[in-house]
Design a protein around this motif. Structure first.
Motif, PDB file in Angstrom:
ATOM      1  N   THR A  85     -34.090  29.006  20.454  1.00 12.49           N
ATOM      2  CA  THR A  85     -34.559  27.777  19.812  1.00 12.49           C
ATOM      3  C   THR A  85     -35.936  27.985  19.188  1.00 12.49           C
ATOM      4  OG1 THR A  85     -33.261  26.419  21.341  1.00 12.49           O
ATOM      5  CG2 THR A  85     -35.081  25.335  20.187  1.00 12.49           C
ATOM      6  N   LEU A  86     -36.835  28.656  19.907  1.00  8.74           N
ATOM      7  CA  LEU A  86     -38.161  28.951  19.354  1.00  8.74           C
ATOM      8  C   LEU A  86     -38.052  29.860  18.130  1.00  8.74           C
ATOM      9  CD1 LEU A  86     -40.202  29.571  22.637  1.00  8.74           C
ATOM     10  CD2 LEU A  86     -40.332  27.578  21.116  1.00  8.74           C
ATOM     11  N   ARG A  87     -37.154  30.827  18.188  1.00  6.16           N
ATOM     12  CA  ARG A  87     -36.965  31.744  17.059  1.00  6.16           C
ATOM     13  C   ARG A  87     -36.381  31.012  15.851  1.00  6.16           C
ATOM     14  NH1 ARG A  87     -33.856  35.061  19.518  1.00  6.16           N
ATOM     15  NH2 ARG A  87     -31.947  34.508  18.455  1.00  6.16           N
ATOM     16  N   GLU A  88     -35.377  30.185  16.070  1.00  6.34           N
ATOM     17  CA  GLU A  88     -34.756  29.442  14.969  1.00  6.34           C
ATOM     18  C   GLU A  88     -35.715  28.442  14.336  1.00  6.34           C
ATOM     19  OE1 GLU A  88     -31.187  27.859  16.702  1.00  6.34           O
ATOM     20  OE2 GLU A  88     -30.101  29.750  16.436  1.00  6.34           O
ATOM     21  N   ALA A  89     -36.668  27.952  15.112  1.00  6.07           N
ATOM     22  CA  ALA A  89     -37.668  27.024  14.577  1.00  6.07           C
ATOM     23  C   ALA A  89     -38.774  27.763  13.830  1.00  6.07           C
ATOM     24  CB  ALA A  89     -38.264  26.183  15.703  1.00  6.07           C
ATOM     25  N   GLY A  90     -38.737  29.093  13.855  1.00  7.94           N
ATOM     26  CA  GLY A  90     -39.724  29.885  13.129  1.00  7.94           C
ATOM     27  C   GLY A  90     -41.027  30.104  13.881  1.00  7.94           C
TER      28      GLY A  90
END
Length: 124
Positions: A85-90
């Motif tokens: 989730t943190l990665r997908e949020a950039g």
């Protein structure tokens, strides 16, 4: 029906310049609101906020998932979900090295979020 959505890339949150002035100075442009909201939403979970803090403050600027997982009373797959989730949020970048994944905060994105929330007095 899946609740998963593709990461929003309406603006470059990692740009050297601010995407928008602080909330107290001007309205957030519509094209920036989606990407910014996704980042704030990702940080709205206590586990993800703690993970982000651990990654951003890690010595050497990166943290191995092998060091992050034991800090929580959660399963590995649950931690992996939060990190995704943190990665997908950039907010973070990930790099696989052998069997482990290392996470690094994206300082430009963190500066964007901080800038948006800063309370600056309006110009003269």
């Amino acid at each position: 029906m899946s609740k998963q959505t593709a990461p929003l890339v309406a603006i470059d949150l990692d740009a050297a310049t601010s995407c928008c002035p602080p909330l107290t100075q001007r309205r957030v442009p519509p094209e920036a609101a989606g990407a910014l909201a996704a980042a704030f939403k990702a940080l709205g979970d206590p586990v993800r906020l703690q993970l982000m803090s651990m990654i951003a403050s890690a010595e050497g600027g990166e943290a191995c998932v092998c060091d992050l997982t034991p800090a929580f009373d959660l399963t590995g797959p649950t931690i992996s979900h939060h990190l995704r989730t943190l990665r997908e949020a950039g907010l973070v970048d990930a790099e696989r090295r052998g069997t482990w994944v290392y996470y690094r905060a994206r300082p430009g994105v963190l500066r964007q979020l901080a800038s948006l929330l800063s309370v600056e007095p309006a110009g003269p």
